[in-house]
Design a protein around this motif. Sequence first.
Motif, PDB file in Angstrom:
ATOM      1  N   ARG A  22      43.275  -0.557 -42.976  1.00  0.00           N
ATOM      2  CA  ARG A  22      42.506  -0.079 -42.567  1.00  0.00           C
ATOM      3  C   ARG A  22      42.316  -1.587 -41.445  1.00  0.00           C
ATOM      4  O   ARG A  22      41.161  -0.832 -40.262  1.00  0.00           O
ATOM      5  CB  ARG A  22      41.207   0.401 -43.115  1.00  0.00           C
ATOM      6  N   THR A  23      41.956  -2.818 -41.425  1.00  0.00           N
ATOM      7  CA  THR A  23      41.220  -3.903 -41.010  1.00  0.00           C
ATOM      8  C   THR A  23      42.842  -4.606 -40.912  1.00  0.00           C
ATOM      9  O   THR A  23      43.516  -4.845 -41.701  1.00  0.00           O
ATOM     10  CB  THR A  23      40.259  -4.925 -42.070  1.00  0.00           C
ATOM     11  N   VAL A  24      42.865  -5.231 -39.532  1.00  0.00           N
ATOM     12  CA  VAL A  24      43.331  -5.752 -39.684  1.00  0.00           C
ATOM     13  C   VAL A  24      43.102  -7.293 -39.157  1.00  0.00           C
ATOM     14  O   VAL A  24      42.005  -7.197 -38.163  1.00  0.00           O
ATOM     15  CB  VAL A  24      44.265  -5.602 -38.200  1.00  0.00           C
ATOM     16  N   SER A  25      43.508  -8.130 -40.025  1.00  0.00           N
ATOM     17  CA  SER A  25      42.937  -9.484 -39.472  1.00  0.00           C
ATOM     18  C   SER A  25      44.147 -10.504 -38.332  1.00  0.00           C
ATOM     19  O   SER A  25      44.729 -10.261 -38.193  1.00  0.00           O
ATOM     20  CB  SER A  25      42.837 -10.080 -40.999  1.00  0.00           C
ATOM     21  N   PRO A  26      42.892 -12.335 -38.117  1.00  0.00           N
ATOM     22  CA  PRO A  26      43.849 -13.067 -37.124  1.00  0.00           C
ATOM     23  C   PRO A  26      44.932 -13.301 -37.807  1.00  0.00           C
ATOM     24  O   PRO A  26      45.873 -14.001 -36.617  1.00  0.00           O
ATOM     25  CB  PRO A  26      42.516 -13.739 -36.563  1.00  0.00           C
ATOM     26  N   GLU A  27      45.022 -13.879 -38.589  1.00  0.00           N
ATOM     27  CA  GLU A  27      45.979 -14.253 -39.645  1.00  0.00           C
ATOM     28  C   GLU A  27      46.910 -13.110 -39.775  1.00  0.00           C
ATOM     29  O   GLU A  27      48.559 -13.405 -39.545  1.00  0.00           O
ATOM     30  CB  GLU A  27      45.776 -14.016 -41.266  1.00  0.00           C
ATOM     31  N   MET A  28      47.031 -12.147 -40.030  1.00  0.00           N
ATOM     32  CA  MET A  28      48.026 -10.545 -39.674  1.00  0.00           C
ATOM     33  C   MET A  28      48.755 -11.147 -38.372  1.00  0.00           C
ATOM     34  O   MET A  28      50.040 -10.713 -38.243  1.00  0.00           O
ATOM     35  CB  MET A  28      47.410  -9.591 -40.416  1.00  0.00           C
ATOM     36  N   ILE A  29      47.769 -10.916 -37.678  1.00  0.00           N
ATOM     37  CA  ILE A  29      48.309 -10.653 -36.047  1.00  0.00           C
ATOM     38  C   ILE A  29      48.654 -12.371 -36.554  1.00  0.00           C
ATOM     39  O   ILE A  29      50.665 -11.945 -35.083  1.00  0.00           O
ATOM     40  CB  ILE A  29      47.295 -10.153 -35.020  1.00  0.00           C
ATOM     41  N   ALA A  30      48.722 -13.458 -36.339  1.00  0.00           N
ATOM     42  CA  ALA A  30      49.371 -14.637 -36.126  1.00  0.00           C
ATOM     43  C   ALA A  30      50.652 -14.387 -37.114  1.00  0.00           C
ATOM     44  O   ALA A  30      51.604 -14.993 -37.198  1.00  0.00           O
ATOM     45  CB  ALA A  30      48.469 -16.103 -36.813  1.00  0.00           C
ATOM     46  N   ALA A  31      50.452 -14.029 -38.623  1.00  0.00           N
ATOM     47  CA  ALA A  31      52.138 -14.447 -38.833  1.00  0.00           C
ATOM     48  C   ALA A  31      53.350 -13.214 -38.167  1.00  0.00           C
ATOM     49  O   ALA A  31      54.444 -13.084 -38.329  1.00  0.00           O
ATOM     50  CB  ALA A  31      51.800 -13.222 -40.612  1.00  0.00           C
ATOM     51  N   GLY A  32      52.369 -11.586 -38.275  1.00  0.00           N
ATOM     52  CA  GLY A  32      53.191 -11.090 -37.391  1.00  0.00           C
ATOM     53  C   GLY A  32      54.096 -11.494 -35.995  1.00  0.00           C
ATOM     54  O   GLY A  32      54.801 -11.398 -35.311  1.00  0.00           O
ATOM     55  N   ALA A  33      53.047 -12.799 -35.060  1.00  0.00           N
ATOM     56  CA  ALA A  33      54.181 -13.310 -33.729  1.00  0.00           C
ATOM     57  C   ALA A  33      55.008 -13.877 -34.568  1.00  0.00           C
ATOM     58  O   ALA A  33      55.245 -13.974 -33.931  1.00  0.00           O
ATOM     59  CB  ALA A  33      52.185 -14.423 -33.340  1.00  0.00           C
ATOM     60  N   ASN A  34      54.428 -14.772 -36.160  1.00  0.00           N
ATOM     61  CA  ASN A  34      55.615 -15.188 -35.956  1.00  0.00           C
ATOM     62  C   ASN A  34      56.914 -15.024 -35.934  1.00  0.00           C
ATOM     63  O   ASN A  34      58.283 -15.285 -35.463  1.00  0.00           O
ATOM     64  CB  ASN A  34      55.304 -16.344 -37.229  1.00  0.00           C
ATOM     65  N   SER A  35      56.846 -13.501 -36.474  1.00  0.00           N
ATOM     66  CA  SER A  35      57.347 -13.024 -37.308  1.00  0.00           C
ATOM     67  C   SER A  35      58.425 -12.022 -35.290  1.00  0.00           C
ATOM     68  O   SER A  35      59.553 -12.190 -35.641  1.00  0.00           O
ATOM     69  CB  SER A  35      58.089 -11.622 -37.853  1.00  0.00           C
ATOM     70  N   TYR A  36      58.043 -11.408 -34.749  1.00  0.00           N
ATOM     71  CA  TYR A  36      58.501 -11.327 -33.342  1.00  0.00           C
ATOM     72  C   TYR A  36      58.916 -12.039 -31.975  1.00  0.00           C
ATOM     73  O   TYR A  36      60.054 -11.929 -32.107  1.00  0.00           O
ATOM     74  CB  TYR A  36      57.107 -10.599 -33.256  1.00  0.00           C
ATOM     75  N   LYS A  37      58.195 -13.344 -32.464  1.00  0.00           N
ATOM     76  CA  LYS A  37      58.635 -14.471 -31.771  1.00  0.00           C
ATOM     77  C   LYS A  37      59.786 -14.907 -32.479  1.00  0.00           C
ATOM     78  O   LYS A  37      60.765 -15.165 -31.507  1.00  0.00           O
ATOM     79  CB  LYS A  37      58.632 -15.552 -31.472  1.00  0.00           C
ATOM     80  N   GLN A  38      60.654 -14.778 -33.210  1.00  0.00           N
ATOM     81  CA  GLN A  38      62.018 -15.476 -33.643  1.00  0.00           C
ATOM     82  C   GLN A  38      62.816 -13.935 -33.767  1.00  0.00           C
ATOM     83  O   GLN A  38      63.413 -13.470 -33.338  1.00  0.00           O
ATOM     84  CB  GLN A  38      61.625 -15.323 -35.723  1.00  0.00           C
ATOM     85  N   MET A  39      61.988 -12.706 -33.954  1.00  0.00           N
ATOM     86  CA  MET A  39      62.543 -11.255 -34.555  1.00  0.00           C
ATOM     87  C   MET A  39      63.105 -10.248 -33.033  1.00  0.00           C
ATOM     88  O   MET A  39      64.227  -9.568 -33.148  1.00  0.00           O
ATOM     89  CB  MET A  39      62.664 -10.862 -35.942  1.00  0.00           C
ATOM     90  N   CYS A  40      62.204 -10.456 -32.024  1.00  0.00           N
ATOM     91  CA  CYS A  40      62.132  -9.322 -31.405  1.00  0.00           C
ATOM     92  C   CYS A  40      62.267  -9.589 -30.078  1.00  0.00           C
ATOM     93  O   CYS A  40      62.545  -8.674 -29.097  1.00  0.00           O
ATOM     94  CB  CYS A  40      60.882  -8.216 -31.743  1.00  0.00           C
ATOM     95  N   GLU A  41      61.403 -10.282 -29.739  1.00  0.00           N
ATOM     96  CA  GLU A  41      61.199 -11.123 -28.376  1.00  0.00           C
ATOM     97  C   GLU A  41      62.396 -11.440 -27.018  1.00  0.00           C
ATOM     98  O   GLU A  41      62.451 -11.305 -26.485  1.00  0.00           O
ATOM     99  CB  GLU A  41      60.563 -12.711 -27.961  1.00  0.00           C
TER     100      GLU A  41
END
Length: 194
Positions: free
Chosen positions: A72-91
């Motif tokens: 239901r909600t997306v926090s800035p911490e959630m986005i930052a954690a996703g950024a870490n994973s994205y840059k490591q695994m997806c970028e």
Amino acid sequence: MMDDRKKGLAIAVGGGAVLLLVVLALVGLATVYTGAYNIAATEEHTSLVRWALDTTFRNSIKSRAADIQPPRTVSPEMIAAGANSYKQMCEHCHAGPGVKRAEWASGMRPKPPHLKDAAAGWKAQEIYWLVKHGARMTGMPAFGPTHDNQALWSIVAFVKELPAMTPETYAALGDASSQSGHSTPATQNGRTKR
């Protein structure tokens, strides 16, 4: 007499349809067994094959993700954690605002989409399904077996932010080097392969 004509026409049409299906099946089998279709990643798919694969890909994801409920909600911490994973695994395949995909990923067929452009066309639950389950014959791995739902939803939250993200914001979010437990083709257990 009229009924005999209709009956004969129906038999002819039905027989023609069956014959057409048999011929198409034989052509398909001949293509499979002779290797007539070029599967080289250096060649683009034909228009028909590209359409068939793309349509199947989209419809398969949409139908399987329809009942998934995003957070239901997306926090800035959630986005930052996703950024870490994205840059490591997806970028390396999907690039990022101001960052190109790895050179080797440009040789993939189909080419991985730039998610800054593509993410807006997908619902959060569809991205989640794709990140969790991956997609056969695309190079997209399934991260569900190695990541919990919270980590997957964090990646989704970040990906949904990409279309509006500037290169500066992208660079400031997350830090690929701080993500542990992942290895790239060039590294394993934190050490460079030789």
